[in-house]
Structure formats: structure tokens, C-alpha cells
Write a protein that holds these residues in place. Structure first.
Motif, PDB file in Angstrom:
ATOM      1  N   GLU A   1       8.142  -3.042  -6.501  1.00 52.46           N
ATOM      2  CA  GLU A   1       7.145  -3.492  -7.477  1.00 52.46           C
ATOM      3  C   GLU A   1       7.800  -3.898  -8.805  1.00 52.46           C
ATOM      4  O   GLU A   1       7.475  -4.937  -9.388  1.00 52.46           O
ATOM      5  N   ASP A   2       8.726  -3.054  -9.302  1.00 55.12           N
ATOM      6  CA  ASP A   2       9.397  -3.359 -10.570  1.00 55.12           C
ATOM      7  C   ASP A   2      10.335  -4.557 -10.421  1.00 55.12           C
ATOM      8  O   ASP A   2      10.441  -5.401 -11.321  1.00 55.12           O
TER       9      ASP A   2
ATOM     10  N   LEU B   1       8.221  -7.694 -10.349  1.00 58.07           N
ATOM     11  CA  LEU B   1       7.758  -8.002 -11.713  1.00 58.07           C
ATOM     12  C   LEU B   1       8.869  -8.663 -12.506  1.00 58.07           C
ATOM     13  O   LEU B   1       8.661  -9.682 -13.180  1.00 58.07           O
TER      14      LEU B   1
ATOM     15  N   SER C   1       8.642 -12.573 -13.522  1.00 61.14           N
ATOM     16  CA  SER C   1       8.516 -12.816 -14.967  1.00 61.14           C
ATOM     17  C   SER C   1       9.635 -13.706 -15.483  1.00 61.14           C
ATOM     18  O   SER C   1       9.445 -14.491 -16.406  1.00 61.14           O
TER      19      SER C   1
ATOM     20  N   LEU D   1       2.263 -10.151  -6.911  1.00 58.28           N
ATOM     21  CA  LEU D   1       2.444  -8.784  -7.410  1.00 58.28           C
ATOM     22  C   LEU D   1       1.194  -7.927  -7.238  1.00 58.28           C
ATOM     23  O   LEU D   1       1.287  -6.755  -6.856  1.00 58.28           O
TER      24      LEU D   1
ATOM     25  N   THR E   1       5.849  -0.293 -13.077  1.00 58.68           N
ATOM     26  CA  THR E   1       4.829  -1.336 -13.060  1.00 58.68           C
ATOM     27  C   THR E   1       3.495  -0.843 -12.487  1.00 58.68           C
ATOM     28  O   THR E   1       2.437  -1.216 -13.009  1.00 58.68           O
TER      29      THR E   1
ATOM     30  N   PRO F   1       0.927  -5.252 -14.850  1.00 60.49           N
ATOM     31  CA  PRO F   1       1.665  -6.402 -15.369  1.00 60.49           C
ATOM     32  C   PRO F   1       1.318  -6.647 -16.843  1.00 60.49           C
ATOM     33  O   PRO F   1       0.309  -6.133 -17.333  1.00 60.49           O
TER      34      PRO F   1
ATOM     35  N   TYR G   1       1.092 -12.107 -17.904  1.00 56.53           N
ATOM     36  CA  TYR G   1       1.885 -12.248 -16.681  1.00 56.53           C
ATOM     37  C   TYR G   1       1.626 -13.580 -15.968  1.00 56.53           C
ATOM     38  O   TYR G   1       2.567 -14.248 -15.536  1.00 56.53           O
TER      39      TYR G   1
ATOM     40  N   TYR H   1       7.039  -5.590 -22.872  1.00 58.65           N
ATOM     41  CA  TYR H   1       6.712  -6.857 -22.195  1.00 58.65           C
ATOM     42  C   TYR H   1       7.938  -7.681 -21.837  1.00 58.65           C
ATOM     43  O   TYR H   1       7.843  -8.625 -21.062  1.00 58.65           O
TER      44      TYR H   1
ATOM     45  N   ASP I   1      11.239  -9.529 -20.483  1.00 63.07           N
ATOM     46  CA  ASP I   1      12.036  -9.664 -19.270  1.00 63.07           C
ATOM     47  C   ASP I   1      13.397 -10.224 -19.696  1.00 63.07           C
ATOM     48  O   ASP I   1      13.536 -10.786 -20.786  1.00 63.07           O
TER      49      ASP I   1
ATOM     50  N   ARG J   1       7.885  -0.979 -18.235  1.00 61.36           N
ATOM     51  CA  ARG J   1       7.803  -1.529 -16.877  1.00 61.36           C
ATOM     52  C   ARG J   1       9.142  -1.400 -16.140  1.00 61.36           C
ATOM     53  O   ARG J   1       9.389  -2.101 -15.159  1.00 61.36           O
TER      54      ARG J   1
END
Lengths: 306, 306
Positions: A251-252, A255, A259, A268, A291, A296, A300, B179, B181, B210
Motif C-alpha cells: 500500500e505504501d 502510494l 504519487s 490504490l 497509508t 491518500p 492524490y 504529503y 513524495d 504515509r
């Protein structure tokens, strides 16, 4: 847009490291739901003797089920030639064999030293070739070993070359023990690519034991890695490496990749929903990931559309 | 060897986000122990009205104590000119003011729009200059806002330039909301460095909301960032950004940096021992981090000697 393959290894690496046995129907539901979320490759199990790992006793049935899912690459782990023959018979697209770069770890794990493993790899390569399945060698404990400590980088390079000569089509570098740091990932990916050919090393199998998993993944991406193994909920690890539990959390990872504007093809939101299957089937197992708790980012959708 | 400054913000960002008030003596023990472990900069508190944040009521006393530790750079957060005056009077080496790139967040957080914040920054710059203390502006919510969502990168650049004109000596990019990335970190660091001067943006303040914290730190390092904020045990976050808790974990950050061969000057073993002070003083607060559970790699000493 760069396309990155997220290879889900939870049904193999995750389940093999826990005591509970997931019911076959739950495994099928898990695999089907991840594929529906856009996951294009799943390591669905391993062909080890059921007496050693009862969690994997239904792998042939799981392979047959997974093969029915359009567009899914179905791979399995095999410890040896006998497992490879069973995997080919079950109808996998690809097999991989772990080859421990630490000889002590290899001896404790599969009771084979390096020469014996290379002989086994040659035999597995033959079976894979005759069966028409893809064959990868996972260079495990490549970043260090919980028994030996440091594993010399030159040793990893030398063994990778020997495995290529024995018939390995492709390699992954596996941080079985969660020892890797980003500088080491860069160095070792470069060295192994230089030795066996850049196109033969596309995959990293990372663990998040010390929280460095995604940083290591980033370092790998920057060195041209295009496939990353991970496990939903961070389930799993190596049962023979104490304290080494915890794959990258799918999941992470998704993300982060989505992203960043890298294309995984994975939705996701749908992926996050798959956790409920694990939570229901394995009520006593902790599921990891940031996440799933945080959700998100608010923007996102804008990020991934960019 | 590249020298990286790990700036511990737990006594400020960590403590301000929890309900419990840490006793003054425990704060002193924490700060002294981290300094003894080799931490060279600590944000020891903030000069906000005690009625708003009772956790910070003893900041002047903490500053006086920390100033007695040789070699330690003692910094504090100030929300406005009044706080800056108190900080200078208390004897800090440096102050920083958060400047929210999201105007909505700024209005909700400190009831000031962007022009009002720029006026405040000019006043704080004057006070810092006259007091002979270093003055940094933290560009908060720079990677996105839990209320507004995306914060345009051009807006961050424009506001950074305006803050520089108002007298900011230096900047940090703050991922208040978790937030960021890694691709965004690279882009924004480059853009802000280009706009205000590379030597004026040396710091990232990242959260691990996250799970991307260390990957973002790595991206920053590769763009020339040399200071990273973090919090022991991952304590803290922004009380005004729901779900945004969790600074980078100092322990995991130091493990990563030291293993990579970057010089932090911090002794990991001594750092890990400092957690017991937090656990004892804040028994109800969860402490995060992977390294504290897993311990350093078996070959850690070899890695850092390399």
C-alpha cells in the motif's frame, strides 16, 4: 511515464512466515482482489514440502486458480529441482529460487553450500527451459546476513555470474534481513548489473525491518530497477532470519510510486480494500502500513493525473 | 565524508502535539542525553503563550539549561514577533517561524493571511538581527495542505522570495502534513534553491505520515539538503493538521545516514538509550521507530567505519 511492476509476494513470503494457515478460499479471494486492483504479478506460493510449510500445501491449486485470471503473471518460489518440476506441472508462468549469498545462511536454510546450490540452479534452469517457464534467481541475504554479518559485495557479484552461467535468466537482489541502506543498494545494483548485464537485474526484494524499505526502493529506482516486490499489509519476512520480518508494504509502495508519477496500473483505493480479506482470514496477524491509517493525500487524484 | 546535521525537534514539535505535559526536569534530561549522544542541534521548545500550549510554558528555562551544554545549537520556534522577543531574551542561538504556504492553513493556525505573515516575518527579522540570533523561516504545508489540498509550487517559490525580501536568513521546506513524495521533494528543493539561493535552503522538515519520510529525506540529500529535522521516537506532528502526526524518527534517520557513510556525529547506541527517558516521562505516548525494535545490523560498526 515509466512503468513499474509491483510484484505482490504476500501469498508466499507473507504467509510462509506466520504460523496461521490461510484457508485456500481466502487466498483465492486475496489474489483475485489484488489482480482486480491492477496488480499484474503475484508470487502465489512456494513448492516446498507441505510437511515443512503447511501454509503452502495448496500452492498447486492456487496456481491453477491464478492462471485463470487474465493478464496476471503467476510466479512461485521453488527451493530446489523437485519444487521446480512441481511448479512447471502446476502451470506457473515463472519460478524463482532463492540463492543465499551468505553460505552459512544457505547451509542453515536449505542445507546446501554454494557449489551444491549452483548445481541445483543448473538443474532448475533445465527444468524451467524444458517447461517453457521464466526462471529467476533471488540473490538472498545480498545486503548482509544475521549470522555472518557483512556479505562482501564481490562475493555477490561472483555468485551472480556463476548463477548466470548455470542458466539463470534473471536476478533479483533480496534484502532478506532488512540490512540494506540506500548507498549500498546503489552500489550493489550497479555492480551486479555490470557483471551479469543490466537487463538481467530488474528486481529488488526489500524488507522494511529498519524502516529503510522505501528509501532503498527509491535508490533502486534511480539505478534503473523496474520491479519491486512487496507484501500487502507488510505481511511476512524470512522465518530463518530472526527479527527480519516485514516486507515492503504494498500500500505504501503504491502510494509512493503513483504519487511520483510512475505508472503501476494499480488503483490504490481498491488495493486498500483488499486488506479486509487479510484481516478477516488472519485475525491474529498484525497488518502494517502508514497509508491505510492516513489515507491518500487530499490531492492524490491530481498527483496521479499529472 | 559529507556532514549531515540531524536537528532534533522532539522537545518542540513532539511535545506540542500531545496532551501530556512533560516535566521540566525530564525535558532537561532528554536534551542533555541527546547532546551527549552527539546531537548538535535541538529545537528545545516554542515561545507561544502558555495558555495555548502549557507543554511549552517552561521554554525559557529549558533554553537557559540547553545553552549550558557545550557545542549544542539551541533553537526555538516562535509564532510571531512577541515570541521572537521572548526567545532572544531567553538566549537562543536561533529562531524559526512557521510560514504556512496554504493561506487557509495560515488563517486557521495563526489567524493571519499571507501579507500579515510577511509583515510579521519582517518584524521578527528585525528582532533577530538586533538580538544577534539566526533567523529561519519554515515554509510549512509546502507539499500540500489537509484543508486546501495541493499547494502550487509556484506559490511556494513566490512566498519564499517574499520572505527573503522580508529578512529571512534561511529556509526550511516543511512537510507539515506528510504529503510529500520523493519526486516532489526534488522538484521543490530545486525550485526554491533556484529562487532564493542554494545556500539559503539547507533544511527539510519531514513527517512520516504515509511512511515516505526516509525516502523523501534521501531525495532531499540528493538535492544537496544537509539538515534534516526529526523527532526521537517519532513523537509529534502538527496539532492543526488532522492525521498528520509523526515526525521522521531520529533513530531510523541516524541509522540510515550513518550506514550510508554520511557523518552525523551521533552515536546510535547512546541515542537509542535516550528513549527510556521519554518512555518514563510519557508512559501513555506511543514511541515509533523500526531500529529500536530490530537493533542495528550485525555489521553496523563496519558500515560506519567505511
Amino acid at each position: 511515464m515509466t512503468r513499474i511492476l509491483v510484484s505482490e509476494v504476500g501469498p508466499r513470503d507473507g504467509l510462509q512466515s506466520i504460523k496461521a494457515v490461510m484457508p485456500t478460499e481466502a487466498k483465492k479471494a486475496w489474489i483475485a482482489a489484488e489482480a482486480a486492483a491492477g496488480v499484474r504479478e503475484i508470487e502465489v506460493g512456494s513448492f516446498v514440502p507441505p510437511s515443512l510449510l503447511p501454509q503452502m500445501a495448496d500452492t498447486a491449486e492456487i496456481v491453477a486458480f491464478a492462471r485463470g485470471i487474465a493478464g496476471l503473471n503467476v510466479v512461485a518460489l521453488v527451493p530446489n529441482a523437485r519444487g521446480a518440476a512441481r511448479a512447471v506441472e502446476a502451470g506457473v508462468h515463472g519460478i524463482s529460487i532463492p540463492f543465499s549469498m551468505s553460505e552459512t545462511h544457505s547451509q542453515r536454510n536449505v542445507r546446501k553450500d554454494h557449489p551444491a546450490m549452483l548445481a541445483e540452479i543448473a538443474e532448475v534452469a533445465r527444468i524451467a527451459r524444458e517447461g517453457g517457464v521464466h526462471f529467476a534467481v533471488g540473490l538472498s541475504t545480498a545486503f548482509g546476513c544475521t549470522i555472518e554479518g557483512a556479505v562482501p559485495e564481490d562475493q555477490v557479484v561472483r555468485l551472480a555470474v556463476a548463477a548466470a552461467e548455470a542458466g539463470a535468466q534473471e536476478f533479483s537482489l533480496s534484502d532478506t534481513t532488512g540490512y540494506a541502506d540506500p548507498a549500498q543498494v546503489r552500489r550493489l545494483v550497479r555492480k551486479v548489473k555490470a557483471a551479469v548485464g543490466a537487463d538481467k537485474l530488474t528486481t529488488l526484494h526489500l524488507h522494511n525491518t529498519r524502516g529503510l524499505g522505501l528509501a532503498n526502493a527509491l535508490a533502486g529506482l534511480e539505478e534503473g530497477i523496474t520491479t519491486l516486490d512487496s507484501s500487502l499489509g507488510g505481511l511476512g519476512g524470512c522465518p530463518y532470519a530472526p527479527g527480519a520480518s516485514g516486507n515492503l508494504v504494498t500500500e505504501d509502495l503504491v502510494l509512493m510510486l503513483n504519487s511520483m508519477g510512475l505508472e503501476t496500473g494499480i488503483d490504490l483505493e481498491k488495493l486498500l480494500a483488499v486488506r479486509s480479506i487479510l484481516a478477516e482470514a488472519l485475525p491474529d496477524e498484525p497488518l502494517y502500513g502508514f497509508t491505510p491509517d492516513a489515507g491518500p493525500m487530499l490531492d492524490y487524484a491530481e498527483r496521479i493525473a499529472r
